[in-house]
Scaffold this active site. Structure first.
Site, PDB file in Angstrom:
ATOM      1  CE  LYS A  81      -3.821   1.755   2.715  1.00  0.00           C
ATOM      2  NZ  LYS A  81      -4.942   1.691   3.983  1.00  0.00           N
TER       3      LYS A  81
ATOM      4  CB  SER B 236      -8.231   3.265   3.108  1.00  0.00           C
ATOM      5  OG  SER B 236      -7.141   2.624   4.129  1.00  0.00           O
TER       6      SER B 236
ATOM      7  CB  SER C 141      -8.336   0.247   5.932  1.00  0.00           C
ATOM      8  OG  SER C 141      -8.929   1.483   5.929  1.00  0.00           O
TER       9      SER C 141
END
Lengths: 471, 93
Positions: free
Chosen positions: A75, A150, A174
């Site tokens: 990420k 997210s 997330s």
């Protein structure tokens, strides 16, 4: 896409080279990423060079790690020295990591190939992946839908077969929510299980690194590599790391699975039915279903939005144009310099900072922040008592399946409410895993979630693994 | 809880953020909805609830002086330029 287990076997046995495996992933990314937008940068040259190193290492007969030859996506808030880490924000668009996070160090030491950085909601604030400066990610199962967030890019990359595994971060769901929306497995270990050194902070009492994979065994294998105490992170816990993957074979006889009272109230039929079916499937395998009461858990979402916004307002103070982030050179005094330099934050990030700052003002501190912190204690106590009666809890991952892009744009509060089941885990510091279990009437994946006590990730992995065998 | 335009402006000022008129109007409505939802918490009895304390001694490393002589060189290596054994940082104003 081959599983982690298959890749490691193929590489170690000489059936495939690391370069072949890496090139295979790069080809899928080149084909699918223009539509899905899961990757914001692919480290092609770097990944191939790393793969060649691994091939040479194998040729020399050197020892190969648990993730030898496995391509992994990270990420865009996880640092990898010499590579950009932007949190998908204009604020950090030119930030290049000056050191490597512990999680990436551990992946590299285990023989993984870091293949690129994935899209995310700006500063991890969101659950649709629509607040990224690089544009939204599309759900590979249905490209009209959001992938969740997210860590939407990390989940979509695995679901689309671009990589076998990716890292995300989970502050309120997330990792688990996008995994649920995209039909893959997402695990957030308990607070302190994985080091956060080199992970860009959002809310420090809730942030955790998590793993997204195509199946439970792969998630367990990668978690085993990442877990453990790190002297660089004072919140990481000292405790032996179990051999998670090899513990999955243990059967469910006598395992107590808690069904929290009222958790299915108000849910749509699809989700309710899947969770009920999951409970029955586990019972058939010898598990015992037990009703448990966690009366304060329903307050987790409002607590979460106050506490994490307050922490974010502090953590994001470092983006002032001096210490980190965009710097506006046109300002003529210090206040203007700060204000202009902080202007690139997106709407959602600014809003969370304003919420947090407002909640921490002397006028509102007691009624908002302190109250939320006290209710958090009651929620933790509820879970502690629940885990005295049961081994794991079973819940939905989300109240709905993936929805259309833009669906909640006019009603952000509805999005916040949708975090109810996942943010309980962050407020309570619990270990949580989302595993796909069937689909809704539109063919979208349904995720079910298991919660377990801190430092007992093997329990939720085991329950999820046995449920996965029923799909 | 009523949230006014001034509340948004004061919070933005405290956070050293410039917020446009249009953003202020959006935030005013959204914050009001959020804090009305958060008001649910006031119905929870928290009398006598104490915040748990973290046992720092269990987590924090011993306070030992830094002995790594290479540290200065390592730090300088992260900067593009140095002068008289000092790291050169970017001009702020």
């Amino acid at each position: 896409m081959m599983t982690v287990e298959q890749i490691v076997h193929a590489f170690k046995s000489g059936e495939k080279s690391a370069e072949e495996i890496t090139r295979g992933c790069l080809a899928v990314i080149a084909e699918k990423n223009p539509e899905i937008n899961a990757f914001v940068e692919v480290f092609e040259a770097d990944a191939l060079s790393r793969a060649k190193e691994l091939d040479e290492k194998r040729a020399r007969g050197e020892e190969l790690g648990a993730l030898a030859g496995v391509p992994v996506a990270i990420k865009d808030n996880i640092l990898y020295k010499g590579h950009k880490a932007t949190c998908c924000s204009k604020m950090l668009e030119n930030y290049v990591a000056s050191y490597t996070s512990t999680v990436v160090e551990k992946l590299l030491a285990a023989g993984a190939v870091i293949i690129g950085r994935t899209n995310m909601d700006e500063f991890a604030m969101g659950s649709t992946n629509q607040t990224s400066v690089y544009g939204p990610v599309k759900n590979p199962v249905n490209t009209e839908c959001v992938p969740g967030g997210s860590s939407g890019g990390s989940a979509a990359a695995v679901a689309a077969g671009m990589v076998p595994v990716s890292l995300g971060t989970d502050t309120g769901g997330s990792v688990r929510q996008p995994a649920g929306f995209c039909g893959v497995v997402g695990i957030k270990p308990g607070y302190g299980r994985i080091s956060r050194y080199g992970v860009i902070a959002f809310a420090s009492s809730a942030d955790q690194v998590g793993v997204i994979a195509g199946n439970v065994k792969d998630a367990a294998t990668v978690l085993e590599v990442l877990a453990g105490r790190d002297a660089h992170d004072s919140t990481s816990l000292e405790s032996p790391v179990p051999a998670y993957a090899s513990l999955l074979a243990k059967d469910l006889k006598g395992v107590k699975i808690g069904l929290p009272k009222g958790f299915l109230d108000g849910l749509g039929d699809d989700i309710k039915q899947r969770v009920t079916e999951a409970a029955r499937a586990l019972e058939k395998q010898g598990a015992q279903l037990v009703d448990v009461d966690v009366p304060h858990a329903k307050y987790a979402a409002p607590c979460y939005y106050i506490i994490t916004s307050a922490e974010a307002s502090s953590n994001l103070g470092r983006y002032d144009g001096i210490r980190y982030g965009y710097a506006d050179k046109s300002a003529t005094d210090l206040n203007a310099y700060y204000e202009e330099s902080r202007a690139p934050f997106g709407l959602e990030v600014k809003k969370r900072i304003i919420i947090g700052t407002f909640a921490l003002t002397s006028k509102n501190y007691e009624e908002c922040f302190l109250k939320a912190m006290k209710v958090r204690e009651l929620i933790r106590e509820d879970f502690k008592k629940a885990f005295e009666q049961v081994d794991v809890l079973l819940t939905p991952t989300s109240p709905t399946t993936a929805f259309k892009l833009g669906h909640h744009d006019e009603d952000p509060l509805a999005l916040y409410l949708a975090d109810l089941y996942t943010c309980q885990g962050n407020i309570g510091g619990l270990a949580g895993i989302s595993v796909p279990f069937g689909k809704d009437k539109n063919g979208l994946p349904v995720g079910v979630q298991f919660y377990g006590p801190i430092l007992q990730e093997e329990k939720i992995l085991n329950a999820a693994y046995h449920l996965e065998q029923n799909v | 809880m009523e949230i006014t335009k001034k509340d948004v402006e004061v919070a933005a000022k405290l956070a050293k953020m410039r917020v446009s008129e249009q953003e202020t109007a959006v935030y005013e409505a959204q914050l009001e909805a959020l804090f009305n939802w958060v008001k649910e918490l006031s119905s929870v009895n928290t009398d006598g609830v104490e915040l748990s304390n973290v046992n720092l001694s269990a987590h924090v490393r011993a306070d030992e002086p830094v002995t790594d002589e290479k540290r200065a060189a390592l730090l300088r290596a992260d900067f593009n330029a140095s002068l008289d054994d000092c790291a050169k940082v970017k001009k702020v104003l």
